[in-house]
Design a protein around this motif. Structure first.
Motif, PDB file in Angstrom:
ATOM      1  N   ALA A 140       0.796  -1.355  -0.515  1.00 27.16           N
ATOM      2  CA  ALA A 140       0.190   0.333   0.144  1.00 27.16           C
ATOM      3  C   ALA A 140       0.940   1.474  -0.133  1.00 27.16           C
ATOM      4  O   ALA A 140       2.194   1.764   0.740  1.00 27.16           O
ATOM      5  N   PRO A 141       0.445   2.646  -0.846  1.00 31.51           N
ATOM      6  CA  PRO A 141       1.322   3.493  -1.170  1.00 31.51           C
ATOM      7  C   PRO A 141       1.468   4.671   0.343  1.00 31.51           C
ATOM      8  O   PRO A 141       0.507   4.101   1.294  1.00 31.51           O
ATOM      9  N   LYS A 142       2.483   4.574   0.665  1.00 33.17           N
ATOM     10  CA  LYS A 142       2.807   5.180   2.056  1.00 33.17           C
ATOM     11  C   LYS A 142       1.614   7.252   1.940  1.00 33.17           C
ATOM     12  O   LYS A 142       1.637   7.271   0.648  1.00 33.17           O
ATOM     13  N   MET A 143       1.296   7.372   2.665  1.00 36.53           N
ATOM     14  CA  MET A 143       0.358   8.633   3.011  1.00 36.53           C
ATOM     15  C   MET A 143       1.697  10.659   2.183  1.00 36.53           C
ATOM     16  O   MET A 143       0.583  11.260   2.064  1.00 36.53           O
ATOM     17  N   GLU A 144       2.593   9.884   3.016  1.00 35.85           N
ATOM     18  CA  GLU A 144       3.048  11.238   2.160  1.00 35.85           C
ATOM     19  C   GLU A 144       3.757  10.706   0.456  1.00 35.85           C
ATOM     20  O   GLU A 144       3.742  11.615   0.491  1.00 35.85           O
ATOM     21  N   ALA A 145       3.423   9.336   0.051  1.00 31.25           N
ATOM     22  CA  ALA A 145       3.180   9.575  -1.590  1.00 31.25           C
ATOM     23  C   ALA A 145       1.995   9.507  -2.211  1.00 31.25           C
ATOM     24  O   ALA A 145       1.891   9.479  -3.220  1.00 31.25           O
ATOM     25  N   CYS A 146       0.874   9.840  -0.832  1.00 28.98           N
ATOM     26  CA  CYS A 146      -0.562  10.017  -1.357  1.00 28.98           C
ATOM     27  C   CYS A 146      -1.070  11.896  -1.631  1.00 28.98           C
ATOM     28  O   CYS A 146      -0.965  12.681  -1.126  1.00 28.98           O
ATOM     29  N   HIS A 147      -2.096  12.467  -2.599  1.00 25.15           N
ATOM     30  CA  HIS A 147      -2.286  12.978  -2.947  1.00 25.15           C
ATOM     31  C   HIS A 147      -3.817  13.192  -2.198  1.00 25.15           C
ATOM     32  O   HIS A 147      -4.701  11.910  -2.829  1.00 25.15           O
ATOM     33  N   THR A 148      -3.754  13.955  -0.900  1.00 23.87           N
ATOM     34  CA  THR A 148      -5.351  13.875   0.133  1.00 23.87           C
ATOM     35  C   THR A 148      -6.328  14.742   0.162  1.00 23.87           C
ATOM     36  O   THR A 148      -5.621  15.450  -0.409  1.00 23.87           O
ATOM     37  N   GLY A 149      -7.539  14.725   0.775  1.00 19.73           N
ATOM     38  CA  GLY A 149      -8.100  15.932   1.466  1.00 19.73           C
ATOM     39  C   GLY A 149      -8.414  16.760   0.070  1.00 19.73           C
ATOM     40  O   GLY A 149      -9.645  17.453   0.531  1.00 19.73           O
ATOM     41  N   PHE A 150      -9.134  16.095  -0.367  1.00 17.67           N
ATOM     42  CA  PHE A 150     -10.237  16.825  -1.902  1.00 17.67           C
ATOM     43  C   PHE A 150     -11.555  16.434  -1.560  1.00 17.67           C
ATOM     44  O   PHE A 150     -12.004  15.448  -0.844  1.00 17.67           O
ATOM     45  N   ARG A 151     -12.254  17.259  -1.199  1.00 16.14           N
ATOM     46  CA  ARG A 151     -13.887  16.890  -1.957  1.00 16.14           C
ATOM     47  C   ARG A 151     -14.255  16.723  -3.436  1.00 16.14           C
ATOM     48  O   ARG A 151     -14.636  18.058  -3.700  1.00 16.14           O
ATOM     49  N   LEU A 152     -14.170  15.961  -3.699  1.00 10.65           N
ATOM     50  CA  LEU A 152     -14.296  15.774  -5.489  1.00 10.65           C
ATOM     51  C   LEU A 152     -15.691  16.199  -5.337  1.00 10.65           C
ATOM     52  O   LEU A 152     -16.810  15.904  -4.487  1.00 10.65           O
TER      53      LEU A 152
END
Length: 227
Positions: A16-28
């Motif tokens: 599983a990708p680490k959180m620091e390698a992800c784009h997060t926080g969007f309200r799509l």
């Protein structure tokens, strides 16, 4: 003797990708349709966000981080929701957006665009609100966009007015309009040379259209039994 062949891939797995390698926080965006909901060039990717004014987030592949609403810079300028977007295959920084407000806007993402810093924290910046070109001509919402595969700055669009338009983006003018569909166009794809495009329609027909003449060159009247 019967023998079951063992798969070479049965023990293959992905971390599983680490959180620091992800784009997060969007309200799509909650708008649904036949469009793709995320698209990318070799440098950027785009997703539509929830909220008025046709909000779009443009992120860099090499700068993951957590999106902060009201802080992270975004792209906005439409009067309605963005239904589709398309990156120019000849310019990784040029994005076209289609909206419920019946318009298409062409945007240039600046070279210094950096929504997140190197540590993944949101950087306060100026939103992109001025488009380079506005393409106006459809009578109802614009649903799909497809750039020409071999000619720079040529874009096709489909709309709820049951037309397909081909645009000269550089000149900001429409080149042709196909009006031969009796219902909503659900997809459009160019051939590899860009001489023709094919459309699938809610009337169950697939049409092959000469892009210059805007006339049907061939047709499958009943491509599928369902929609």
């Amino acid at each position: 003797m019967f023998k079951i062949r063992t798969s070479k891939y049965r023990h293959v797995y992905c971390d599983a990708p680490k959180m620091e390698a992800c784009h997060t926080g969007f309200r799509l965006s909650t708008v649904t349709g036949d469009q793709q909901y995320v698209k990318a060039s070799s440098k950027y990717f785009a997703v539509a966000l929830f909220g008025g004014g046709g909000l779009v987030y443009v992120g860099r592949h090499d700068r993951p981080g957590r999106f902060v609403n009201g802080h992270t810079p975004i792209l906005q300028g439409h009067k309605g929701s963005v239904l589709d977007f398309e990156w120019n295959p000849f310019d990784d920084s040029m994005l076209a957006t289609a909206s419920e407000d019946t318009t298409i806007k062409i945007w240039s993402i600046p070279e210094e665009w950096e929504p997140f810093d190197k540590s993944g924290k949101s950087k306060k910046g100026t939103d992109i609100s001025e488009s380079m070109v506005d393409l106006v001509g459809h009578m109802k919402k614009v649903n799909l966009l497809r750039y020409h595969p071999s000619a720079s700055n040529v874009l096709a669009s489909t709309s709820s007015d049951n037309t397909v338009k081909v645009w000269d983006v550089e000149a900001g003018q429409e080149m042709s309009t196909f009006e031969g569909m009796q219902d909503l166009c659900q997809d459009l794809v160019w051939d590899y040379k860009g001489d023709n495009y094919a459309t699938s329609c809610r009337d169950k027909a697939v049409r092959f259209v000469d892009a210059r003449a805007a006339k049907v060159s061939n047709k499958i009247a009943q491509a599928h039994d369902g929609i």
